[in-house]
Design an enzyme around this catalytic site. Structure first.
Site, PDB file in Angstrom:
ATOM      1  N   TYR A   1     -11.929   4.900  14.829  1.00 28.07           N
ATOM      2  CA  TYR A   1     -10.887   5.128  13.818  1.00 28.07           C
ATOM      3  C   TYR A   1     -10.746   6.614  13.516  1.00 28.07           C
ATOM      4  O   TYR A   1      -9.637   7.159  13.489  1.00 28.07           O
ATOM      5  CB  TYR A   1     -11.209   4.363  12.541  1.00 28.07           C
ATOM      6  CG  TYR A   1     -10.253   4.684  11.415  1.00 28.07           C
ATOM      7  CD1 TYR A   1      -8.988   4.118  11.376  1.00 28.07           C
ATOM      8  CD2 TYR A   1     -10.604   5.573  10.397  1.00 28.07           C
ATOM      9  CE1 TYR A   1      -8.096   4.425  10.357  1.00 28.07           C
ATOM     10  CE2 TYR A   1      -9.728   5.884   9.386  1.00 28.07           C
ATOM     11  CZ  TYR A   1      -8.476   5.311   9.363  1.00 28.07           C
ATOM     12  OH  TYR A   1      -7.593   5.625   8.356  1.00 28.07           O
TER      13      TYR A   1
ATOM     14  N   LYS B   1      -7.476   9.050  14.202  1.00 27.37           N
ATOM     15  CA  LYS B   1      -6.788   9.871  13.204  1.00 27.37           C
ATOM     16  C   LYS B   1      -6.823  11.353  13.573  1.00 27.37           C
ATOM     17  O   LYS B   1      -5.907  12.110  13.238  1.00 27.37           O
ATOM     18  CB  LYS B   1      -7.396   9.629  11.827  1.00 27.37           C
ATOM     19  CG  LYS B   1      -7.100   8.243  11.275  1.00 27.37           C
ATOM     20  CD  LYS B   1      -5.607   7.959  11.250  1.00 27.37           C
ATOM     21  CE  LYS B   1      -5.276   6.600  10.664  1.00 27.37           C
ATOM     22  NZ  LYS B   1      -3.817   6.335  10.643  1.00 27.37           N
TER      23      LYS B   1
ATOM     24  N   GLY C   1       0.792  -1.220   0.000  1.00 26.20           N
ATOM     25  CA  GLY C   1       0.000   0.000   0.000  1.00 26.20           C
ATOM     26  C   GLY C   1       0.825   1.271   0.000  1.00 26.20           C
ATOM     27  O   GLY C   1       1.869   1.361  -0.648  1.00 26.20           O
ATOM     28  N   ILE C   2       0.354   2.270   0.724  1.00 29.34           N
ATOM     29  CA  ILE C   2       1.024   3.567   0.775  1.00 29.34           C
ATOM     30  C   ILE C   2       2.445   3.417   1.306  1.00 29.34           C
ATOM     31  O   ILE C   2       3.385   4.038   0.810  1.00 29.34           O
ATOM     32  CB  ILE C   2       0.222   4.552   1.646  1.00 29.34           C
ATOM     33  CG1 ILE C   2      -1.152   4.827   1.031  1.00 29.34           C
ATOM     34  CG2 ILE C   2       0.979   5.869   1.827  1.00 29.34           C
ATOM     35  CD1 ILE C   2      -2.097   5.593   1.950  1.00 29.34           C
TER      36      ILE C   2
END
Length: 271
Positions: free
Chosen positions: A154, A158, A15-16
């Protein structure tokens, strides 16, 4: 001759995280990749070595376990690796009613998304402060900018990463340490593969057609790392959304988020 820089990337096997590793390897950086999936981690390291001749160290470790951040720091110290750049990229989320999430899953998520980020910044950031040099990139999300019903813990995690990063940046800026926060929206990675968009009222946000390319997100992350800055929201539409949230009452923002994220099976059972 400039010394080779060493970058530690959590969640660096895919992924990233992997796309960030690819871009930094192309710039000649030494890499330390950490992930709980040993097989995927080794495959990523092998690809980076073949493609870029990069020096890559791997650590198969589950950062959702208490104490894992300290073990990772101790492991890199034993190897004599001076981490010049820390990238906190690993994370996961669960779309559901908060009260329906298994407590063990909730604990693992918050340990990874919040506690491990703070602990790694404490360990490596402290060493950077002593050297008066270093860079930290924490990966948050556009979920950080508003309440996210059915993604509640979540989104809150963040929001922690966002505010923590901006505060830490100010604490460390006088010591030559730069801290930035990257905030992508839904991205085409395994993170969202576990979310069935047909189950979500606003499922188009989670479908593949609505996801950003992880290579574009990684490119924005490298620009932030190398060019400096506090927070970068990735994508024009996401930046407009974040900006518009500032001018709308928070109860209204929360209501809109609820309509977009509410699982359809919950909606049906509530009627």
């Amino acid at each position: 001759m400039n010394p080779v820089m060493t970058t530690l990337i959590t969640g660096g096997g895919a992924g990233i995280g992997f796309e960030l590793a690819r871009l930094l390897a192309a710039r000649g950086q030494r890499l330390v990749l950490a992930s709980r999936d040993a097989g995927r981690l080794q495959a990523a390291a092998d690809e980076l070595r073949r493609a870029h001749g990069a020096t890559v160290h791997v650590h198969a470790i589950d950062l959702s376990e208490p104490g894992a951040a300290q073990r990772l720091f101790e492991a890199t110290e034993r190897q004599g690796l001076r981490v010049d750049t820390l990238v906190n990229n690993a994370g996961f989320g669960v779309v559901d009613e908060h009260v329906a999430i298994e407590p063990a899953v909730l604990q693992r998520m918050l340990q990874l998304d919040v506690v491990a980020v703070a602990e790694l910044c404490h360990r490596y950031g402290g060493a950077m402060k002593q050297r008066r040099a270093g860079r930290i990139l924490n990966v948050a999300s556009t979920a950080a900018f508003q309440p996210t019903p059915y993604f509640a813990a979540y989104g809150a995690a963040k929001a922690f990463v966002l505010n923590f990063s901006e505060a830490l940046a100010k604490e460390l800026e006088d010591y030559g340490v730069r801290v930035g926060c990257l905030a992508p929206g839904p991205t085409d990675t395994a993170f969202f593969d576990g979310v069935d968009p047909r189950r979500i009222a606003g499922g188009h946000h989670f479908g593949k057609a609505g996801r950003a390319d992880p290579r574009d997100v990684a490119a924005a992350g490298v620009e932030l790392l190398l060019g400096g800055g506090l927070t970068r929201v990735v994508g024009l539409a996401n930046r407009v959304m974040v900006l518009s949230n500032r001018f709308v009452p928070r109860p209204m923002v929360a209501t809109v988020s609820k309509r977009l994220l509410r699982p359809l099976d919950i909606e049906e059972s509530a009627t």
